[in-house]
Write a protein that holds these residues in place. Sequence first.
Motif, mmCIF file in Angstrom:
data_model
loop_
_atom_site.group_PDB
_atom_site.id
_atom_site.type_symbol
_atom_site.label_atom_id
_atom_site.label_comp_id
_atom_site.label_asym_id
_atom_site.label_seq_id
_atom_site.Cartn_x
_atom_site.Cartn_y
_atom_site.Cartn_z
ATOM 1 N N GLY A 157 0.797 -1.221 0.000
ATOM 2 C CA GLY A 157 0.000 0.000 0.000
ATOM 3 C C GLY A 157 0.832 1.276 0.000
ATOM 4 N N PRO A 158 1.744 1.443 0.963
ATOM 5 C CA PRO A 158 2.568 2.663 0.979
ATOM 6 C C PRO A 158 3.425 2.813 -0.269
ATOM 7 C CG PRO A 158 2.675 1.521 3.094
ATOM 8 C CD PRO A 158 1.991 0.593 2.136
ATOM 9 N N LEU A 159 3.953 1.690 -0.804
ATOM 10 C CA LEU A 159 4.777 1.763 -2.010
ATOM 11 C C LEU A 159 3.959 2.241 -3.201
ATOM 12 C CD1 LEU A 159 6.837 -1.550 -1.694
ATOM 13 C CD2 LEU A 159 7.603 0.778 -1.188
ATOM 14 N N GLU A 160 2.732 1.719 -3.343
ATOM 15 C CA GLU A 160 1.879 2.136 -4.451
ATOM 16 C C GLU A 160 1.513 3.611 -4.333
ATOM 17 O OE1 GLU A 160 -1.303 -0.634 -4.162
ATOM 18 O OE2 GLU A 160 -0.275 -2.188 -5.329
ATOM 19 N N ASN A 161 1.308 4.075 -3.091
ATOM 20 C CA ASN A 161 1.005 5.496 -2.895
ATOM 21 C C ASN A 161 2.192 6.365 -3.287
ATOM 22 O OD1 ASN A 161 -1.569 4.978 -1.930
ATOM 23 N ND2 ASN A 161 -0.917 4.872 0.209
ATOM 24 N N GLU A 162 3.406 5.902 -2.940
ATOM 25 C CA GLU A 162 4.606 6.657 -3.288
ATOM 26 C C GLU A 162 4.789 6.733 -4.805
ATOM 27 O OE1 GLU A 162 9.461 6.559 -2.599
ATOM 28 O OE2 GLU A 162 8.153 5.201 -1.472
ATOM 29 N N ILE A 163 4.551 5.585 -5.498
ATOM 30 C CA ILE A 163 4.663 5.570 -6.964
ATOM 31 C C ILE A 163 3.662 6.543 -7.579
ATOM 32 C CG2 ILE A 163 4.262 4.151 -9.017
ATOM 33 C CD1 ILE A 163 5.409 1.781 -7.440
ATOM 34 N N ALA A 164 2.426 6.537 -7.055
ATOM 35 C CA ALA A 164 1.396 7.432 -7.580
ATOM 36 C C ALA A 164 1.791 8.895 -7.363
ATOM 37 C CB ALA A 164 0.054 7.140 -6.905
ATOM 38 N N GLN A 165 2.377 9.190 -6.199
ATOM 39 C CA GLN A 165 2.802 10.559 -5.927
ATOM 40 C C GLN A 165 3.907 11.004 -6.878
ATOM 41 O OE1 GLN A 165 3.901 10.598 -1.802
ATOM 42 N NE2 GLN A 165 1.796 10.342 -1.065
#
Length: 313
Positions: A62-70
């Motif tokens: 979850g946090p990794l996907e959020n970072e990629i999206a950012q």
Amino acid sequence: MTEWCEEGGRLYASALRTGRIARAEVESAPCLVEFDLLHPDPDDPDWLRPVPPVIALSRQLGPLENEIAQRRRLAVDLAETFQPFMAMGTHTASGDSITVLEGGERINAALNLATAQCQAELLTVQPSDRVSERSLLRSLERDKPLIDRGVKVRSLYQHTARYNPEKLAYVARLSEGKVEYRTIDELVERLIICDETVAFIPARDDQQIALELRHPGLVRYLIKVFEYLWDRAVPMSTGAPYEAASDGITEIQHSIAKLLVEGHVDEAIARRLGMNVRTCRAHIAKLASALGSGSRAQLGYLIAQSGILQQDH
């Protein structure tokens, strides 16, 4: 963040098999707590129960996907910020239209910026021996927003890509919409072209130096090279390159035959066609069998006498 530890893996596997594990046992593996893989047993505070792997993985991703999206949003914002200045740079001197990019980080940053600005079409040439699973995943991350925006993507691979599970999985994930993949026997080097305005080519064999080209004449020339290869390539969805023709020789074996007659050794042929030496020698053996050759020297003679290189394949 605590790194994954081998002892933690062993204890987590044990907990999954038995359904729980003593709290005292996991003191030597702090990664289990860091990764949130265990939770207290409501019936006995001295025991812990394992979190199902699917749930644990989802929590970590979850946090990794959020970072990629950012970061994707940041790339788009940067592209929009610099867009007003792009027109001002179209008449720069020829020396400014070729930029040397050194190091993987700088190369990827330039590629990310160019693809974030891409609005119409992305063209790529990907030689088989230079595309690892890691770079495929990086390409997937870079290309997906383009495809979501409706940008057309055309990519060229070598025929050997059809035997590469990573490439096939990559194609399967991006095969919908405006995406086309084709394969051809030989590709010389990697090439990326965005919107007929900027192209990227490697400048060194180790891929650590690349050239960013914005000279209109150079970009037009590279587009013509791409179209020449594209017209001779085969859609990835077909099996034609590995199917035998009426003479019993496949297209890839015709390519090998041509290189054999030119005097190339097995290693050079394998490198040119993007396959390993063992696979190359297997094709040579099949070629020899089809032509009835008993030796390497005789094979070259039979290829020349058979006329297969003059046939249109």
